[in-house]
Design an enzyme around this catalytic site. Sequence first.
Site, mmCIF file in Angstrom:
data_model
loop_
_atom_site.group_PDB
_atom_site.id
_atom_site.type_symbol
_atom_site.label_atom_id
_atom_site.label_comp_id
_atom_site.label_asym_id
_atom_site.label_seq_id
_atom_site.Cartn_x
_atom_site.Cartn_y
_atom_site.Cartn_z
ATOM 1 N N ARG A 267 0.862 -1.188 0.000
ATOM 2 C CA ARG A 267 0.000 0.000 0.000
ATOM 3 C C ARG A 267 0.894 1.233 0.000
ATOM 4 N NH1 ARG A 267 -1.911 0.900 5.433
ATOM 5 N NH2 ARG A 267 -0.574 2.713 5.356
ATOM 6 N N HIS A 271 -3.211 4.726 4.701
ATOM 7 C CA HIS A 271 -4.335 3.787 4.813
ATOM 8 C C HIS A 271 -5.610 4.408 4.222
ATOM 9 C CE1 HIS A 271 -7.174 0.912 6.409
ATOM 10 N NE2 HIS A 271 -7.817 1.900 6.996
ATOM 11 N N TYR A 280 4.227 5.389 11.614
ATOM 12 C CA TYR A 280 4.511 3.970 11.885
ATOM 13 C C TYR A 280 5.386 3.279 10.845
ATOM 14 C CZ TYR A 280 0.391 3.589 8.810
ATOM 15 O OH TYR A 280 -0.485 3.719 7.771
#
Length: 374
Positions: A267, A271, A280
Site C-alpha cells: 500500500r 491507509h 509507523y
Amino acid sequence: MGASQPAGDVDPSTLLPPAEPVHLLDPDGTYHEDPDHPVDLDDDQLRMLYRHMVVTRKVDREAINLQRQGQLGVYASLLGQEAAQVGGAFALSEEDWVFPSYREMGAAVTRGVDTGKMLHLFRGTWLSDHDPYEHHFALYSIPIGTQALHAAGFAMGAKFDDNPIVTMAYFGDGATSEGDPHEAMTFAGVFKAPVVFFVQNNQWAISVPLDQQTAAPTLAHKAVGYGMPGHHCDGNDVLATYAVTRKAVDRARSGAGPALIEALTYRMEAHTTSDDPSRYRTRQEEEEAAKTDPIVRYKLFLEKEGLLDADLGEQVEAEAAAEATRMRDEIYEAPHGDPMELFEHVYVDDTGHFERQREVLATELAARDGEVSA
Ligand SMILES: Cc1ncc(C[n+]2csc(CCOP(=O)(O)OP(=O)(O)O)c2C)c(N)n1
Ligand SMILES: [Mg+2]
C-alpha cells in the site's frame, strides 16, 4: 469408530502454496513462461490490462484530490495495488461476482463499474450509487472481512441453482485474522462453494505490520487448514496475478471448490486520507516499495513485446484523464447529504441517548449555519 479419523480426504501437500510466489514478469519487464500458470490472453487483452491499471491510478489520484477539496469525507487509495486488483478481476467472466472491501477501485474499473457512482459512499450521501447487478459488483464493505461471508453465501446459492458462476472476495492481510473470513473459508471448504478468496497482502493493516498479524509462514498457507489450495503470487505482476487467479477460478467453476490467493503487494499511500503513515513506517520502506511499481513493470513488458508505442501510451493517458474528469464532474454535481440523516436508519425506536445526540448535532449545525451566513 476410530478416535483419530482424519476429517478430510485430501493430501495436504496438494494444497500447499509454492515455495516461492508465482512471478512471471521481472521489474525490467522480462517475461518468464511458466507452464503451470499460462497467460492465455491475446494482444488486445494484454493492452486492456494496461489500460485498466492506468485508468485506475488516475481515478485513484483524483479521488484523493476530491477528498482534499472537501468533496469527499474520506478515501482509501489503492496506489501500488493496481496489478493485484486488475489481474484478479480480469480472470473472472462477466457473469461472475465480485465482493469488494473499501479499496477496490481497480477491480471496479476492470468490471466497468461507474467510478463516480462508487464515490458516493465516501461522500457520505449513499452506500454507493451503482447498481450491483449491472456489473455483478457488490457494494463496498467497510466492516473488515464481512464480504467474505457474502461471497461464500452467494456462491453457495449459485451452486444450489446450478448457476455456473464463481464469486470472488477481495480482502486484506489484516482481515485474515478476523472471524468472518475464517468462517467463510471454513464453510466454503466444507461445501465446496465456488468462491475465490483473494487476499491483497499490502503489508499493513492501518499501522499494524504483517508480522504482528499472523505467525503463519505465509497467508496462503492458511488455505490448507480450510481444505482448499493456497496460491501465492507477486501481486505487483499483473500477469502472475491474472494467471494464478484464472487457475483458481477455473477450478472453482469446475465444481472442485474454493481457493485462497495471497497476492504480495504494498500500500504505497496512507491507509486512508485520514491516516499519517509517517507515524509507523519509514520513508526508506516506502521508497523501496516504489521500486516495484506494477505499472512501470508492465509498461516495459508491453514495449518489449511491441504492444505499446508512444501514440498508444498517450491515448491511454488521455482516456484515463477523461475518465477522471467524468468522475469528478459526477461528484461535483452530487448533492451534499443532510447530516441529520445519520440518525434515520439506526434504531426502530430512538433511545434516550440517541435522541440527545440528535439534539447536539442539530444545535451544532444551526450554529455553523449561523456562522456561515453571518
Ligand atoms: C470489523 C472491523 N474492525 C475494525 C475496523 C477498523 N479498520 C478499518 S481498516 C482496518 C485494517 C484493515 O487492514 P487490511 O485487512 O490489511 O486491509 P487494508 O486496509 O490494508 O486494505 C481496520 C482494523 C473495521 N473497519 N471493521
Ligand atoms: Mg492490509
